[in-house]
Motif scaffolding. Structure first.
Motif, PDB file in Angstrom:
ATOM      1  N   ARG A  95       0.832  -1.191   0.000  1.00 43.20           N
ATOM      2  CA  ARG A  95       0.000   0.000   0.000  1.00 43.20           C
ATOM      3  C   ARG A  95       0.876   1.253   0.000  1.00 43.20           C
ATOM      4  O   ARG A  95       0.603   2.214  -0.720  1.00 43.20           O
ATOM      5  N   SER A  96       1.946   1.247   0.797  1.00 45.78           N
ATOM      6  CA  SER A  96       2.820   2.420   0.849  1.00 45.78           C
ATOM      7  C   SER A  96       3.452   2.656  -0.517  1.00 45.78           C
ATOM      8  O   SER A  96       3.556   3.793  -0.969  1.00 45.78           O
ATOM      9  N   VAL A  97       3.872   1.590  -1.175  1.00 45.47           N
ATOM     10  CA  VAL A  97       4.490   1.746  -2.489  1.00 45.47           C
ATOM     11  C   VAL A  97       3.460   2.287  -3.483  1.00 45.47           C
ATOM     12  O   VAL A  97       3.735   3.229  -4.225  1.00 45.47           O
ATOM     13  N   ALA A  98       2.263   1.730  -3.448  1.00 47.09           N
ATOM     14  CA  ALA A  98       1.243   2.127  -4.423  1.00 47.09           C
ATOM     15  C   ALA A  98       0.881   3.599  -4.279  1.00 47.09           C
ATOM     16  O   ALA A  98       0.555   4.266  -5.256  1.00 47.09           O
ATOM     17  N   LEU A  99       0.964   4.105  -3.053  1.00 44.37           N
ATOM     18  CA  LEU A  99       0.540   5.483  -2.831  1.00 44.37           C
ATOM     19  C   LEU A  99       1.687   6.488  -2.870  1.00 44.37           C
ATOM     20  O   LEU A  99       1.488   7.673  -2.667  1.00 44.37           O
ATOM     21  N   SER A 100       2.906   5.993  -3.131  1.00 40.22           N
ATOM     22  CA  SER A 100       4.045   6.913  -3.015  1.00 40.22           C
ATOM     23  C   SER A 100       4.382   7.599  -4.328  1.00 40.22           C
ATOM     24  O   SER A 100       5.195   8.506  -4.359  1.00 40.22           O
ATOM     25  N   PHE A 101       3.754   7.140  -5.444  1.00 42.68           N
ATOM     26  CA  PHE A 101       4.000   7.736  -6.749  1.00 42.68           C
ATOM     27  C   PHE A 101       5.491   7.871  -7.030  1.00 42.68           C
ATOM     28  O   PHE A 101       6.234   6.940  -6.912  1.00 42.68           O
ATOM     29  N   GLY A 102       5.929   9.088  -7.378  1.00 38.36           N
ATOM     30  CA  GLY A 102       7.306   9.239  -7.841  1.00 38.36           C
ATOM     31  C   GLY A 102       8.367   9.224  -6.748  1.00 38.36           C
ATOM     32  O   GLY A 102       9.540   9.138  -7.040  1.00 38.36           O
ATOM     33  N   ARG A 103       7.939   9.317  -5.479  1.00 37.19           N
ATOM     34  CA  ARG A 103       8.956   9.446  -4.434  1.00 37.19           C
ATOM     35  C   ARG A 103       9.755   8.161  -4.253  1.00 37.19           C
ATOM     36  O   ARG A 103       9.205   7.076  -4.298  1.00 37.19           O
ATOM     37  N   GLU A 104      11.040   8.324  -4.008  1.00 30.53           N
ATOM     38  CA  GLU A 104      11.871   7.143  -3.880  1.00 30.53           C
ATOM     39  C   GLU A 104      11.973   6.724  -2.420  1.00 30.53           C
ATOM     40  O   GLU A 104      12.116   5.559  -2.107  1.00 30.53           O
ATOM     41  N   GLU A 105      11.906   7.715  -1.521  1.00 29.20           N
ATOM     42  CA  GLU A 105      11.984   7.358  -0.101  1.00 29.20           C
ATOM     43  C   GLU A 105      10.600   7.372   0.520  1.00 29.20           C
ATOM     44  O   GLU A 105       9.841   8.325   0.366  1.00 29.20           O
ATOM     45  N   LEU A 106      10.262   6.304   1.223  1.00 30.07           N
ATOM     46  CA  LEU A 106       8.982   6.231   1.909  1.00 30.07           C
ATOM     47  C   LEU A 106       9.212   6.547   3.376  1.00 30.07           C
ATOM     48  O   LEU A 106      10.094   5.967   4.006  1.00 30.07           O
ATOM     49  N   GLY A 107       8.429   7.482   3.886  1.00 30.91           N
ATOM     50  CA  GLY A 107       8.644   7.900   5.266  1.00 30.91           C
ATOM     51  C   GLY A 107       7.572   7.365   6.192  1.00 30.91           C
ATOM     52  O   GLY A 107       6.684   6.624   5.774  1.00 30.91           O
ATOM     53  N   ARG A 108       7.653   7.773   7.446  1.00 36.22           N
ATOM     54  CA  ARG A 108       6.652   7.346   8.434  1.00 36.22           C
ATOM     55  C   ARG A 108       5.258   7.763   8.004  1.00 36.22           C
ATOM     56  O   ARG A 108       4.286   7.074   8.265  1.00 36.22           O
ATOM     57  N   GLU A 109       5.183   8.952   7.334  1.00 35.74           N
ATOM     58  CA  GLU A 109       3.860   9.457   6.955  1.00 35.74           C
ATOM     59  C   GLU A 109       3.208   8.590   5.897  1.00 35.74           C
ATOM     60  O   GLU A 109       2.012   8.693   5.665  1.00 35.74           O
ATOM     61  N   ASP A 110       3.965   7.692   5.268  1.00 35.52           N
ATOM     62  CA  ASP A 110       3.373   6.797   4.283  1.00 35.52           C
ATOM     63  C   ASP A 110       2.755   5.568   4.940  1.00 35.52           C
ATOM     64  O   ASP A 110       2.114   4.762   4.274  1.00 35.52           O
ATOM     65  N   LEU A 111       2.980   5.409   6.225  1.00 36.42           N
ATOM     66  CA  LEU A 111       2.459   4.221   6.915  1.00 36.42           C
ATOM     67  C   LEU A 111       1.066   4.524   7.473  1.00 36.42           C
ATOM     68  O   LEU A 111       0.774   5.652   7.840  1.00 36.42           O
ATOM     69  N   PRO A 112       0.221   3.494   7.552  1.00 35.91           N
ATOM     70  CA  PRO A 112      -1.125   3.731   8.069  1.00 35.91           C
ATOM     71  C   PRO A 112      -1.097   4.140   9.535  1.00 35.91           C
ATOM     72  O   PRO A 112      -0.159   3.807  10.263  1.00 35.91           O
ATOM     73  N   ARG A 113      -2.121   4.831   9.931  1.00 36.83           N
ATOM     74  CA  ARG A 113      -2.123   5.447  11.240  1.00 36.83           C
ATOM     75  C   ARG A 113      -2.007   4.450  12.395  1.00 36.83           C
ATOM     76  O   ARG A 113      -1.309   4.715  13.366  1.00 36.83           O
ATOM     77  N   ASP A 114      -2.677   3.306  12.269  1.00 39.15           N
ATOM     78  CA  ASP A 114      -2.627   2.300  13.340  1.00 39.15           C
ATOM     79  C   ASP A 114      -1.215   2.032  13.786  1.00 39.15           C
ATOM     80  O   ASP A 114      -0.900   1.962  14.952  1.00 39.15           O
ATOM     81  N   LEU A 115      -0.376   1.854  12.763  1.00 44.98           N
ATOM     82  CA  LEU A 115       0.993   1.484  13.014  1.00 44.98           C
ATOM     83  C   LEU A 115       1.708   2.617  13.752  1.00 44.98           C
ATOM     84  O   LEU A 115       2.461   2.391  14.677  1.00 44.98           O
ATOM     85  N   LEU A 116       1.424   3.843  13.341  1.00 43.40           N
ATOM     86  CA  LEU A 116       2.071   5.007  13.952  1.00 43.40           C
ATOM     87  C   LEU A 116       1.574   5.204  15.373  1.00 43.40           C
ATOM     88  O   LEU A 116       2.317   5.621  16.248  1.00 43.40           O
ATOM     89  N   ASP A 117       0.310   4.884  15.578  1.00 45.41           N
ATOM     90  CA  ASP A 117      -0.274   5.137  16.889  1.00 45.41           C
ATOM     91  C   ASP A 117       0.089   4.095  17.924  1.00 45.41           C
ATOM     92  O   ASP A 117      -0.137   4.279  19.096  1.00 45.41           O
ATOM     93  N   GLU A 118       0.661   2.967  17.470  1.00 44.77           N
ATOM     94  CA  GLU A 118       0.931   1.906  18.428  1.00 44.77           C
ATOM     95  C   GLU A 118       1.804   2.383  19.559  1.00 44.77           C
ATOM     96  O   GLU A 118       1.565   2.087  20.706  1.00 44.77           O
ATOM     97  N   GLY A 119       2.860   3.147  19.225  1.00 43.50           N
ATOM     98  CA  GLY A 119       3.747   3.654  20.252  1.00 43.50           C
ATOM     99  C   GLY A 119       2.984   4.534  21.219  1.00 43.50           C
ATOM    100  O   GLY A 119       3.217   4.511  22.413  1.00 43.50           O
ATOM    101  N   ALA A 120       2.013   5.265  20.673  1.00 43.67           N
ATOM    102  CA  ALA A 120       1.259   6.188  21.494  1.00 43.67           C
ATOM    103  C   ALA A 120       0.403   5.460  22.528  1.00 43.67           C
ATOM    104  O   ALA A 120       0.059   6.017  23.550  1.00 43.67           O
ATOM    105  N   LEU A 121       0.094   4.190  22.231  1.00 39.74           N
ATOM    106  CA  LEU A 121      -0.774   3.462  23.152  1.00 39.74           C
ATOM    107  C   LEU A 121      -0.173   3.341  24.535  1.00 39.74           C
ATOM    108  O   LEU A 121      -0.857   3.486  25.532  1.00 39.74           O
TER     109      LEU A 121
END
Ligand SMILES: Nc1ncnc2c1ncn2[C@@H]1O[C@H](COP(=O)(O)OP(=O)(O)OP(=O)(O)O)[C@@H](O)[C@H]1O
Ligand SMILES: [Mg+2]
Length: 479
Positions: free
Chosen positions: A369-395
């Motif tokens: 999913r991150s690759v499909a939504l990244s279009f021309g960018r070569e580097e995928l960052g945290r912002e390309d990851l779904p929110r669940d994954l990012l929020d886990e640390g916050a839990l």
């Protein structure tokens, strides 16, 4: 079959010219007069090529392109653009359009561009098909990982591949049970023979019986001819019984007989047919616990588990995460015909620290999913990851997130609740009564909560876990 082309332009004249010409050169052409309509059409049916005007009222060409890349990555998109906006067309190419046509255009030129785009997209589809075929025949080399756990499994697969003994593969959803079953089959002497997979869960008993054993003509009102069951069809090869705990008591008894006597008797037939099959069974839940509860035959359990492979959860072998990410990333980029992308250090850390309730399958979904939504960018960052994954640390420490805007208590609690439920369900092998006991709530309350939080009611529906991710994401987009 002719290629299907969708023409999107608010100018009726342009639509008509393009449609007439492309139809006469043998393509199946449909048209749409707005971006909204185009996206709706693509959502309904797969289309090989979309030719879209850059400038449209409301939803413009770039927006349509973005939607299509997400909905149907295999569809090729060509932009139509005025001379003045060629730069935007180039931007569109960076976003995944395969080519562009400059207005005013000559029809021969359009035909050429269209033919080239179709050829390329066919190549892309063939690659995808090839990959699926390869996946059908995957051997050990596809089993990625170098953790001690995976190494041990790889060794074990090699050792037992050529034996005839039955094997039982257990593990949480998405841990690679089917993959290991295939690896055993395709590494052994039976690799040239059939690998027949049958899922025993969620199918009415009579249907499953018919599927497994086949029937003789006249066995029932619908049995107008003989039908070979999967067991007989797997003769010489391997029968993969997925979610074997779904077998009813009577089917368990019939299967046991097949294993003991090496013969199969189709429904309604008096003759027994000799079969030589190796059985590999898989189970998400703890089959042994089901035996203890009297819900699975002990004798069958021992017959099936001569060899037992347990797939560890991804979070128990975190050292494999970067390898898996790299592997999936490379595969996606190859398939999409784009240069190899990479994740930033931050993003990799997040991926490595996530809890992965849906295991490798969830990891695959998220990377793809991150690759499909990244279009021309070569580097995928945290912002390309779904929110669940990012929020886990916050839990663990929601306080950290109290900034200027604060945080939504409901949301934090819901995410927390969802995770606790997943944990209890995993521990109990998705037996809801037991999970409810563990959580000290009523079974009905558990089911209610599962529904509310979008947790699939069936253990192996990991696609559900991905849906949860998607749903959470969508809610963020709309909020
Ligand atoms: N070690 C691995 N290396 C590479 N890919 C893997 C590995 N393990 C699993 N996968 C991938 O993860 C996905 C899920 O694997 P698989 O279908 O075998 O899991 P499963 O345990 O059968 O899941 P479920 O219980 O949901 O049926 C597949 O696409 C598979 O290719
Ligand atoms: Mg499976």
């Amino acid at each position: 079959m002719s290629d299907s082309i969708l023409i999107v332009d608010d100018d009726e004249g342009v639509r008509q010219i393009l449609a007439a010409s492309l139809t006469s050169s043998g393509h199946t052409v449909s048209t749409a007069d707005s971006g909204e309509r185009a996206v709706a059409l693509v959502r309904e049916t797969p289309i090989d090529l979309v030719v879209v005007d850059l400038v449209l009222p409301r939803v413009d060409g770039l927006e349509v392109l973005r939607e299509i890349t997400t909905l149907r990555p295999e569809t090729a998109v060509i932009m139509i653009t005025g001379y003045a906006s060629v730069e935007t067309a180039i931007k569109a190419m960076k976003m995944g359009a395969v080519d562009y046509i400059v207005k005013p255009f000559r029809m021969e030129e359009v035909e050429l561009i269209v033919a080239r785009a179709l050829e390329r997209s066919q190549l892309r589809r063939e690659n995808a098909a090839l990959r699926r075929q390869l996946q059908m025949s995957w051997g050990l080399q596809n089993l990625i990982g170098q953790s001690p756990e995976i190494r041990r499994i790889q060794q074990m697969v090699e050792q037992v591949a050529s034996a005839r003994s039955a094997a039982l593969v257990t593990g949480a959803p998405g841990t690679g049970k089917e993959m290991v079953a295939r690896a055993i089959h395709f590494s052994g002497e039976r690799r040239q023979q059939p690998f027949m997979a049958v899922s025993c869960a969620g199918i009415p008993e009579a249907l499953l019986e018919d599927e497994l054993f086949g029937h003789a003509r006249g066995a029932g009102p619908d049995a107008t001819s003989d039908r070979t069951g999967r067991i007989a069809a797997a003769d010489g090869g391997t029968l993969f019984l997925d979610e074997v705990s779904g077998l009813s008591p009577s089917l368990q008894a019939r299967l046991l007989r097949v294993l003991q006597e090496r013969e199969v008797q189709p429904i309604g037939s008096t003759a027994k047919v000799p079969v030589d099959v190796r059985v590999i069974a898989a189970s998400t839940g703890d089959l042994k616990a089901l035996v203890a509860e009297g819900r699975f035959r002990e004798d069958l359990y021992y017959r099936l588990s001569v060899i037992h492979v347990h797939m560890p959860a991804l979070k128990e072998r975190r050292e494999d995460i970067p390898l898996l990410v790299q592997h999936v990333l490379a595969r996606c980029c190859r398939e999409m015909n784009v240069p190899l992308k990479h994740f930033s250090g931050d993003a990799l850390r997040t991926l490595s620290e996530a809890s992965w309730p849906g295991n490798v399958r969830q990891l695959e979904n998220i990377v793809e999913r991150s690759v499909a939504l990244s279009f021309g960018r070569e580097e995928l960052g945290r912002e390309d990851l779904p929110r669940d994954l990012l929020d886990e640390g916050a839990l663990e420490m929601p306080l950290l997130h109290v900034g200027g805007d604060g945080f939504s208590l409901d949301e934090v609690l819901a995410t927390y609740e969802q995770r606790m439920l997943y944990q209890a369900l995993e521990h109990s092998g998705w037996v809801k009564t037991r999970a409810a006991e563990m959580l000290k709530i009523k079974r009905t309350t558990l089911i209610e909560k599962m529904k509310r939080l979008g947790i699939p009611l069936k253990g192996n529906a990991v696609a559900g876990a991905a849906l949860v991710v998607e749903a959470a994401d969508a809610s963020r987009r709309t909020s």
